[in-house]
Design a protein around this motif. Structure first.
Motif, PDB file in Angstrom:
ATOM      1  N   SER A 369       0.797  -1.232   0.000  1.00 38.95           N
ATOM      2  CA  SER A 369       0.000   0.000   0.000  1.00 38.95           C
ATOM      3  C   SER A 369       0.827   1.277   0.000  1.00 38.95           C
ATOM      4  O   SER A 369       0.360   2.326  -0.442  1.00 38.95           O
ATOM      5  N   ARG A 370       2.053   1.224   0.547  1.00 46.42           N
ATOM      6  CA  ARG A 370       2.865   2.436   0.752  1.00 46.42           C
ATOM      7  C   ARG A 370       2.111   3.472   1.593  1.00 46.42           C
ATOM      8  O   ARG A 370       2.155   4.676   1.349  1.00 46.42           O
ATOM      9  N   ALA A 371       1.360   2.971   2.571  1.00 44.12           N
ATOM     10  CA  ALA A 371       0.559   3.843   3.426  1.00 44.12           C
ATOM     11  C   ALA A 371       1.404   4.396   4.569  1.00 44.12           C
ATOM     12  O   ALA A 371       2.441   3.836   4.942  1.00 44.12           O
ATOM     13  N   ARG A 372       0.917   5.491   5.138  1.00 41.09           N
ATOM     14  CA  ARG A 372       1.544   6.069   6.332  1.00 41.09           C
ATOM     15  C   ARG A 372       0.808   5.669   7.604  1.00 41.09           C
ATOM     16  O   ARG A 372       1.415   5.514   8.646  1.00 41.09           O
ATOM     17  N   THR A 373      -0.504   5.517   7.512  1.00 39.37           N
ATOM     18  CA  THR A 373      -1.302   5.109   8.666  1.00 39.37           C
ATOM     19  C   THR A 373      -2.391   4.156   8.204  1.00 39.37           C
ATOM     20  O   THR A 373      -2.741   4.110   7.012  1.00 39.37           O
ATOM     21  N   ALA A 374      -2.942   3.424   9.171  1.00 36.87           N
ATOM     22  CA  ALA A 374      -4.043   2.508   8.893  1.00 36.87           C
ATOM     23  C   ALA A 374      -4.897   2.400  10.148  1.00 36.87           C
ATOM     24  O   ALA A 374      -4.464   2.762  11.250  1.00 36.87           O
ATOM     25  N   SER A 375      -6.101   1.917   9.954  1.00 31.80           N
ATOM     26  CA  SER A 375      -7.004   1.731  11.094  1.00 31.80           C
ATOM     27  C   SER A 375      -7.808   0.455  10.910  1.00 31.80           C
ATOM     28  O   SER A 375      -8.102   0.050   9.775  1.00 31.80           O
ATOM     29  N   VAL A 376      -8.161  -0.162  12.044  1.00 32.86           N
ATOM     30  CA  VAL A 376      -8.976  -1.377  12.063  1.00 32.86           C
ATOM     31  C   VAL A 376     -10.131  -1.133  13.019  1.00 32.86           C
ATOM     32  O   VAL A 376      -9.916  -0.763  14.185  1.00 32.86           O
ATOM     33  N   ASP A 377     -11.350  -1.315  12.535  1.00 35.49           N
ATOM     34  CA  ASP A 377     -12.545  -1.168  13.366  1.00 35.49           C
ATOM     35  C   ASP A 377     -13.342  -2.463  13.309  1.00 35.49           C
ATOM     36  O   ASP A 377     -13.568  -3.016  12.214  1.00 35.49           O
ATOM     37  N   VAL A 378     -13.780  -2.929  14.474  1.00 38.31           N
ATOM     38  CA  VAL A 378     -14.557  -4.160  14.579  1.00 38.31           C
ATOM     39  C   VAL A 378     -15.772  -3.856  15.454  1.00 38.31           C
ATOM     40  O   VAL A 378     -15.623  -3.301  16.549  1.00 38.31           O
ATOM     41  N   TRP A 379     -16.954  -4.203  14.979  1.00 38.46           N
ATOM     42  CA  TRP A 379     -18.160  -3.996  15.776  1.00 38.46           C
ATOM     43  C   TRP A 379     -19.226  -5.010  15.351  1.00 38.46           C
ATOM     44  O   TRP A 379     -19.084  -5.721  14.364  1.00 38.46           O
ATOM     45  N   ARG A 380     -20.277  -5.044  16.141  1.00 41.03           N
ATOM     46  CA  ARG A 380     -21.388  -5.946  15.857  1.00 41.03           C
ATOM     47  C   ARG A 380     -22.585  -5.141  15.386  1.00 41.03           C
ATOM     48  O   ARG A 380     -22.941  -4.124  15.986  1.00 41.03           O
ATOM     49  N   ALA A 381     -23.214  -5.579  14.283  1.00 34.24           N
ATOM     50  CA  ALA A 381     -24.429  -4.970  13.755  1.00 34.24           C
ATOM     51  C   ALA A 381     -25.492  -6.052  13.669  1.00 34.24           C
ATOM     52  O   ALA A 381     -25.452  -6.908  12.771  1.00 34.24           O
ATOM     53  N   GLU A 382     -26.396  -6.056  14.635  1.00 37.05           N
ATOM     54  CA  GLU A 382     -27.437  -7.080  14.755  1.00 37.05           C
ATOM     55  C   GLU A 382     -26.773  -8.456  14.866  1.00 37.05           C
ATOM     56  O   GLU A 382     -26.041  -8.709  15.812  1.00 37.05           O
ATOM     57  N   ASP A 383     -27.012  -9.335  13.887  1.00 34.10           N
ATOM     58  CA  ASP A 383     -26.421 -10.678  13.969  1.00 34.10           C
ATOM     59  C   ASP A 383     -25.215 -10.822  13.037  1.00 34.10           C
ATOM     60  O   ASP A 383     -24.896 -11.931  12.597  1.00 34.10           O
ATOM     61  N   ARG A 384     -24.520  -9.715  12.748  1.00 38.47           N
ATOM     62  CA  ARG A 384     -23.369  -9.749  11.860  1.00 38.47           C
ATOM     63  C   ARG A 384     -22.165  -9.141  12.550  1.00 38.47           C
ATOM     64  O   ARG A 384     -22.279  -8.181  13.331  1.00 38.47           O
ATOM     65  N   LEU A 385     -20.999  -9.704  12.293  1.00 41.61           N
ATOM     66  CA  LEU A 385     -19.720  -9.168  12.763  1.00 41.61           C
ATOM     67  C   LEU A 385     -19.121  -8.349  11.635  1.00 41.61           C
ATOM     68  O   LEU A 385     -18.885  -8.859  10.540  1.00 41.61           O
ATOM     69  N   MET A 386     -18.854  -7.083  11.881  1.00 41.68           N
ATOM     70  CA  MET A 386     -18.376  -6.156  10.867  1.00 41.68           C
ATOM     71  C   MET A 386     -16.904  -5.824  11.120  1.00 41.68           C
ATOM     72  O   MET A 386     -16.504  -5.541  12.251  1.00 41.68           O
ATOM     73  N   LEU A 387     -16.118  -5.859  10.040  1.00 41.99           N
ATOM     74  CA  LEU A 387     -14.703  -5.498  10.088  1.00 41.99           C
ATOM     75  C   LEU A 387     -14.453  -4.407   9.049  1.00 41.99           C
ATOM     76  O   LEU A 387     -14.966  -4.487   7.922  1.00 41.99           O
ATOM     77  N   GLN A 388     -13.670  -3.424   9.414  1.00 40.77           N
ATOM     78  CA  GLN A 388     -13.311  -2.368   8.470  1.00 40.77           C
ATOM     79  C   GLN A 388     -11.835  -2.032   8.620  1.00 40.77           C
ATOM     80  O   GLN A 388     -11.376  -1.721   9.726  1.00 40.77           O
TER      81      GLN A 388
END
Length: 439
Positions: A369-388
């Motif tokens: 990616s040649r990125a300088r920063t990154a972020s990881v977000d994890v949460w629950r939405a109803e009956d689904r596990l969401m990753l970003q």
């Protein structure tokens, strides 16, 4: 050029004329009109065949002839269904797969008749014949009426002269009785008639499109595979993905053991053997060899720990996703902010897939990616596990076939998960993964 889609056909939006004006002249409109025209004679044949054979077979069920006649009638419905799917594909651009094939437990006519009668697709095809016939009559009558009236009125200025020349009247008669008659015969009335025809002509393709949309729903719902059979096919495909993934993981573990820790331990055993031989003759040299071997042991242990972490990290089992993803983020080459907001822990299998999904995405960030920063977000939405996972790199990530993201998407799809990649050239890249909370 931007594209817009309908019925499976793609049409460009870079035309000079708006869609409403060019619709009567487009090939798509004429194909749809042709579909409506063919629907009536074909529906008459299909309806006649179905009603005759099903009623005859039902009436003959008291004899041994009923079952063969009924099976032949349903088999004919399946043949007509194949013709209808081909017609929808050719004229509407609607690609509907065929239903599941008949499954014969043993060869023979009796087994074939039983399979036809027990197959739900056969009865859905018969239901299509009964439902489509009245709809075909309605759509044929509506489309032909609007189409002919539209073009007839639009071209009225070109042929109104035929009335006084051959019919003995001044034009189209709107009203007439013993005392008074109204004809469309002066320039103003002729122009208004043409304008009304223009409205009909411009509206007719959209009306026909609405009619064929209903036809498409009937074809999809009654002539395609059932939801249950489609789900079975999807699960069989997912099972194959899971098996292939497991086999690939086993091959990777075997390769890592063979090329890494195993080769290092073999070398260590040889070095210790040489040190043992030199222990009496040259103690100092033997001590150095033992010291080097001690370093090799530490390296082999680290490789085994890394391999075990790749199979299933202990921190994930003991402390959950928050701690495990924080550990993965600490090994990334760019600073990563991790935010995990979960009320409880998901199923272990889903938790493991989520961990390895984030791990692979962070590895991609480190490598490409040649990125300088990154972020990881994890949460629950109803009956689904969401990753970003988001990074500010150069973008251009592609989930097309053959890439690592494609394999990751297949792994998620095997458990009814979804992977969405948004990575325009120049960045940023956003990857969203959605998993079921329970498998």
């Amino acid at each position: 050029m931007a594209m817009e889609y309908g019925h499976g056909y793609a049409t460009g939006t870079g035309h000079r004329l708006p869609a409403g004006l060019r619709a009567p002249f487009e090939a798509r409109s004429w194909r749809e009109f042709g579909y409506v025209l063919l629907s009536l004679p074909l529906s008459v044949l299909l309806f006649t065949w179905t009603v005759t054979m099903v009623s005859l077979g039902a009436g003959l069920l008291v004899t041994f002839l009923g079952i063969p006649v009924l099976a032949a009638g349903l088999a004919g419905c399946r043949g007509f269904a194949a013709l209808e799917r081909a017609r929808a594909r050719a004229l509407l651009g609607l690609d509907v797969p065929g239903p599941e094939p008949l499954r014969l437990r043993k060869p023979g006519a009796a087994a074939w008749m039983g399979a036809v009668l027990k197959n739900g697709a056969s009865w859905r095809n018969a239901l299509y014949a009964l439902v489509q016939f009245p709809w075909a009559v309605f759509s044929f009558s509506t489309a032909v009426t609007f189409w002919t009236c539209g073009w007839g009125l639009l071209t009225y200025p070109l042929w109104f002269w035929t009335f006084p020349a051959y019919a003995g009247q001044d034009g189209i008669q709107l009203y007439g009785d013993a005392h008074h008659s109204v004809y469309l015969d002066n320039p103003f009335e002729i122009s208004v008639t043409a304008l009304v025809g223009l409205v009909f002509t411009l509206a007719t393709p959209w009306l026909v499109r609405a009619l064929t949309t209903v036809d498409g729903l009937l074809v999809r719902g009654l002539l395609g595979p059932s939801l249950l059979s489609a789900r079975v096919v999807e699960l069989e495909s997912d099972r194959g993905v899971v098996v292939d993934t497991a086999a690939a993981d086993l091959r990777r573990i075997e390769r890592d053991l063979h090329d890494g820790a195993q080769a290092r331990l073999v070398s260590l055993a040889m070095d210790l053997g040489l040190a043992k031989e030199k222990l009496k003759e040259d103690p100092q040299s033997a001590a150095r060899m033992v010291e080097d071997a001690h370093g090799e042991v530490k390296t082999a242990l680290q490789e085994l720990r890394d391999l075990a972490r790749g199979i299933h990290p202990a921190v994930l089992t003991d402390r959950g996703l928050d701690a495990a993803l924080s550990a993965v983020a600490s090994r990334c080459t760019v600073p990563v902010q991790v935010e995990v907001d979960l009320p409880s822990r998901p199923a272990p299998a889903i938790e493991g897939i989520a961990y390895f999904t984030v791990s692979e995405l962070l590895q991609n960030i480190s490598k490409h990616s040649r990125a300088r920063t990154a972020s990881v977000d994890v949460w629950r939405a109803e009956d689904r596990l969401m990753l970003q996972v988001i990074d500010d790199g150069v973008g251009g990530a592609d989930a097309a076939g053959g890439s690592g993201l494609a394999g990751l998407a297949g792994r998620l799809d095997a458990v009814d998960g979804v992977l969405v990649v948004q990575s325009p050239p120049g960045g940023p890249t956003k990857v969203i993964a959605e998993l079921p909370w329970r498998p």
